[in-house]
Design a protein around this motif. Structure first.
Motif, PDB file in Angstrom:
ATOM      1  N   HIS A  90       0.836  -1.186   0.000  1.00  0.00           N
ATOM      2  CA  HIS A  90       0.000   0.000   0.000  1.00  0.00           C
ATOM      3  C   HIS A  90       0.879   1.247   0.000  1.00  0.00           C
ATOM      4  N   LEU A  91       0.365   2.300  -0.608  1.00  0.00           N
ATOM      5  CA  LEU A  91       1.129   3.521  -0.804  1.00  0.00           C
ATOM      6  C   LEU A  91       1.327   4.262   0.505  1.00  0.00           C
ATOM      7  N   LEU A  92       2.574   4.684   0.750  1.00  0.00           N
ATOM      8  CA  LEU A  92       2.897   5.521   1.900  1.00  0.00           C
ATOM      9  C   LEU A  92       3.040   6.989   1.504  1.00  0.00           C
ATOM     10  N   ALA A  93       3.723   7.229   0.394  1.00  0.00           N
ATOM     11  CA  ALA A  93       3.994   8.607  -0.031  1.00  0.00           C
ATOM     12  C   ALA A  93       4.457   8.588  -1.483  1.00  0.00           C
ATOM     13  N   TYR A  94       4.458   9.763  -2.102  1.00  0.00           N
ATOM     14  CA  TYR A  94       5.013   9.901  -3.451  1.00  0.00           C
ATOM     15  C   TYR A  94       5.538  11.323  -3.626  1.00  0.00           C
ATOM     16  N   HIS A  95       6.410  11.492  -4.594  1.00  0.00           N
ATOM     17  CA  HIS A  95       6.873  12.825  -4.974  1.00  0.00           C
ATOM     18  C   HIS A  95       7.397  12.754  -6.405  1.00  0.00           C
ATOM     19  N   TYR A  96       7.756  13.901  -6.947  1.00  0.00           N
ATOM     20  CA  TYR A  96       8.316  13.989  -8.288  1.00  0.00           C
ATOM     21  C   TYR A  96       9.766  14.480  -8.188  1.00  0.00           C
ATOM     22  N   ALA A  97      10.581  14.101  -9.175  1.00  0.00           N
ATOM     23  CA  ALA A  97      12.012  14.414  -9.114  1.00  0.00           C
ATOM     24  C   ALA A  97      12.559  14.783 -10.489  1.00  0.00           C
ATOM     25  N   HIS A  98      13.686  15.511 -10.480  1.00  0.00           N
ATOM     26  CA  HIS A  98      14.497  15.792 -11.668  1.00  0.00           C
ATOM     27  C   HIS A  98      13.788  16.683 -12.691  1.00  0.00           C
ATOM     28  N   SER A  99      13.173  17.763 -12.226  1.00  0.00           N
ATOM     29  CA  SER A  99      12.489  18.668 -13.154  1.00  0.00           C
ATOM     30  C   SER A  99      13.457  19.325 -14.146  1.00  0.00           C
ATOM     31  N   LEU A 100      14.703  19.548 -13.744  1.00  0.00           N
ATOM     32  CA  LEU A 100      15.662  20.163 -14.659  1.00  0.00           C
ATOM     33  C   LEU A 100      16.022  19.250 -15.818  1.00  0.00           C
ATOM     34  N   HIS A 101      15.746  17.959 -15.669  1.00  0.00           N
ATOM     35  CA  HIS A 101      16.071  17.007 -16.736  1.00  0.00           C
ATOM     36  C   HIS A 101      14.993  16.939 -17.817  1.00  0.00           C
ATOM     37  N   SER A 102      13.780  17.358 -17.508  1.00  0.00           N
ATOM     38  CA  SER A 102      12.704  17.257 -18.503  1.00  0.00           C
ATOM     39  C   SER A 102      12.995  18.085 -19.748  1.00  0.00           C
ATOM     40  N   PRO A 103      13.328  19.389 -19.639  1.00  0.00           N
ATOM     41  CA  PRO A 103      13.646  20.153 -20.857  1.00  0.00           C
ATOM     42  C   PRO A 103      14.842  19.593 -21.614  1.00  0.00           C
ATOM     43  N   PHE A 104      15.807  19.029 -20.888  1.00  0.00           N
ATOM     44  CA  PHE A 104      16.955  18.422 -21.565  1.00  0.00           C
ATOM     45  C   PHE A 104      16.512  17.308 -22.493  1.00  0.00           C
ATOM     46  N   TRP A 105      15.635  16.420 -22.012  1.00  0.00           N
ATOM     47  CA  TRP A 105      15.177  15.304 -22.829  1.00  0.00           C
ATOM     48  C   TRP A 105      14.247  15.761 -23.948  1.00  0.00           C
ATOM     49  N   TRP A 106      13.464  16.801 -23.733  1.00  0.00           N
ATOM     50  CA  TRP A 106      12.644  17.341 -24.815  1.00  0.00           C
ATOM     51  C   TRP A 106      13.538  17.881 -25.933  1.00  0.00           C
ATOM     52  N   LEU A 107      14.570  18.607 -25.544  1.00  0.00           N
ATOM     53  CA  LEU A 107      15.502  19.155 -26.535  1.00  0.00           C
ATOM     54  C   LEU A 107      16.241  18.033 -27.250  1.00  0.00           C
ATOM     55  N   LYS A 108      16.654  17.032 -26.502  1.00  0.00           N
ATOM     56  CA  LYS A 108      17.379  15.902 -27.092  1.00  0.00           C
ATOM     57  C   LYS A 108      16.490  15.147 -28.081  1.00  0.00           C
ATOM     58  N   CYS A 109      15.240  14.942 -27.731  1.00  0.00           N
ATOM     59  CA  CYS A 109      14.307  14.261 -28.639  1.00  0.00           C
ATOM     60  C   CYS A 109      14.023  15.108 -29.873  1.00  0.00           C
ATOM     61  N   LEU A 110      13.973  16.417 -29.698  1.00  0.00           N
ATOM     62  CA  LEU A 110      13.684  17.315 -30.817  1.00  0.00           C
ATOM     63  C   LEU A 110      14.786  17.268 -31.876  1.00  0.00           C
ATOM     64  N   VAL A 111      16.046  17.245 -31.448  1.00  0.00           N
ATOM     65  CA  VAL A 111      17.151  17.245 -32.412  1.00  0.00           C
ATOM     66  C   VAL A 111      17.529  15.833 -32.843  1.00  0.00           C
ATOM     67  N   GLY A 112      17.085  14.814 -32.094  1.00  0.00           N
ATOM     68  CA  GLY A 112      17.438  13.426 -32.374  1.00  0.00           C
ATOM     69  C   GLY A 112      18.181  12.830 -31.198  1.00  0.00           C
ATOM     70  N   PRO A 113      17.639  11.793 -30.556  1.00  0.00           N
ATOM     71  CA  PRO A 113      18.227  11.258 -29.317  1.00  0.00           C
ATOM     72  C   PRO A 113      19.674  10.806 -29.432  1.00  0.00           C
ATOM     73  N   LYS A 114      20.089  10.386 -30.633  1.00  0.00           N
ATOM     74  CA  LYS A 114      21.438   9.848 -30.785  1.00  0.00           C
ATOM     75  C   LYS A 114      22.445  10.869 -31.310  1.00  0.00           C
ATOM     76  N   ARG A 115      21.978  12.073 -31.577  1.00  0.00           N
ATOM     77  CA  ARG A 115      22.910  13.096 -32.087  1.00  0.00           C
ATOM     78  C   ARG A 115      23.900  13.514 -31.013  1.00  0.00           C
ATOM     79  N   GLN A 116      25.150  13.659 -31.409  1.00  0.00           N
ATOM     80  CA  GLN A 116      26.209  14.053 -30.483  1.00  0.00           C
ATOM     81  C   GLN A 116      26.731  15.457 -30.760  1.00  0.00           C
ATOM     82  N   ASP A 117      26.233  16.098 -31.830  1.00  0.00           N
ATOM     83  CA  ASP A 117      26.828  17.355 -32.279  1.00  0.00           C
ATOM     84  C   ASP A 117      25.943  18.575 -32.042  1.00  0.00           C
ATOM     85  N   SER A 118      24.883  18.418 -31.257  1.00  0.00           N
ATOM     86  CA  SER A 118      24.003  19.550 -30.993  1.00  0.00           C
ATOM     87  C   SER A 118      24.611  20.429 -29.897  1.00  0.00           C
ATOM     88  N   LEU A 119      24.881  21.690 -30.222  1.00  0.00           N
ATOM     89  CA  LEU A 119      25.493  22.600 -29.266  1.00  0.00           C
ATOM     90  C   LEU A 119      24.585  22.824 -28.057  1.00  0.00           C
TER      91      LEU A 119
END
Length: 236
Positions: free
Chosen positions: A164-193
């Motif tokens: 049964h659930l005791l508690a919950y929270h959310y984490a790593h909000s600073l990582h969300s825009p990073f992954w959106w940007l990475k997906c936008l340019v291509g997840p495997k690209r290494q040359d995006s400034l």
């Protein structure tokens, strides 16, 4: 990058901890640095286990790892442990990769003692949904993400296994825009400034832990947190 809040777990001398799907060992290392713990890090991928071992050996050499640790390669669907073998089970960013999710959930609860605590994290629905919409390549990889969980859905699935659930929270909000940007340019690209600069920012934040970014992430986690983290307790 530690997702689980160990202060929410009942960690005491003599506790036995399983970190299933440990990857390179971030939570295994954190748990082994606690006094009197016995920690087993387990993962399907041998290369990740080897990296985790190198990290743990280094911590031993630095004298900052008072706990006992072991590592092994195994499958979450068939864990080589007796029933009720662990006081705490950690399952961080694993279930979204598993096709047979119900079997995996039953197995991690099986090895947990009655009254023991289960800590589970998965990608949060909204940030993950944006990644899926921005890039097909993001999920179209070996051992990639096969589903997106909503909070109530995940809780209901887990609670069918006598926890049964005791508690919950959310984490790593600073990582969300990073992954959106990475997906936008291509997840495997290494040359995006922009992606590379953002990655440098995240590494700097991880290493230095400045107050400004810690405060910013704390404020943004309820809105943009990349991970949903659940803490549950097994019934008798």
């Amino acid at each position: 990058m530690i997702t689980m809040n160990f202060a929410r777990l009942e960690i005491r001398p003599g506790v036995r901890i399983l970190d299933i799907g440990c990857g390179p060992g971030r939570h295994t290392c954190a748990a082994a640095c606690l006094e009197g713990t016995t920690v087993i890090g387990a993962d399907l991928m041998f290369d990740d286990i080897a990296e985790a071992r190198d990290r743990l050996v280094q911590l031993d050499e630095e004298g900052v790892c008072p706990g006992h640790w072991e590592l092994l390669c195994t499958n979450i669907l068939n864990l080589p442990f007796e029933d009720c073998a662990f006081d705490v089970v950690i399952c961080a960013e694993v279930l979204e990769h598993i096709t047979k999710q119900r079997s995996a959930m039953a197995e991690i609860v099986r090895v947990l003692k009655p009254g023991g605590q289960l800590a589970v994290s998965v990608p949060r629905f909204f940030p993950e949904w944006i990644c899926w919409k921005l890039s097909r390549e993001y999920t179209d990889t070996d051992l990639g993400h096969v589903r997106i969980y909503k909070k109530k859905q995940l809780i209901n699935l887990l609670e069918k296994n006598n926890v049964h659930l005791l508690a919950y929270h959310y984490a790593h909000s600073l990582h969300s825009p990073f992954w959106w940007l990475k997906c936008l340019v291509g997840p495997k690209r290494q040359d995006s400034l922009l992606v590379n600069l953002y990655h440098r920012l995240l590494v700097w934040d991880l290493m230095e832990k400045p107050k400004i970014t810690r405060m910013l992430e704390h404020l943004l986690n309820p809105i943009l947190g990349k991970s949903l983290v659940l803490y549950l307790k097994k019934g008798s």
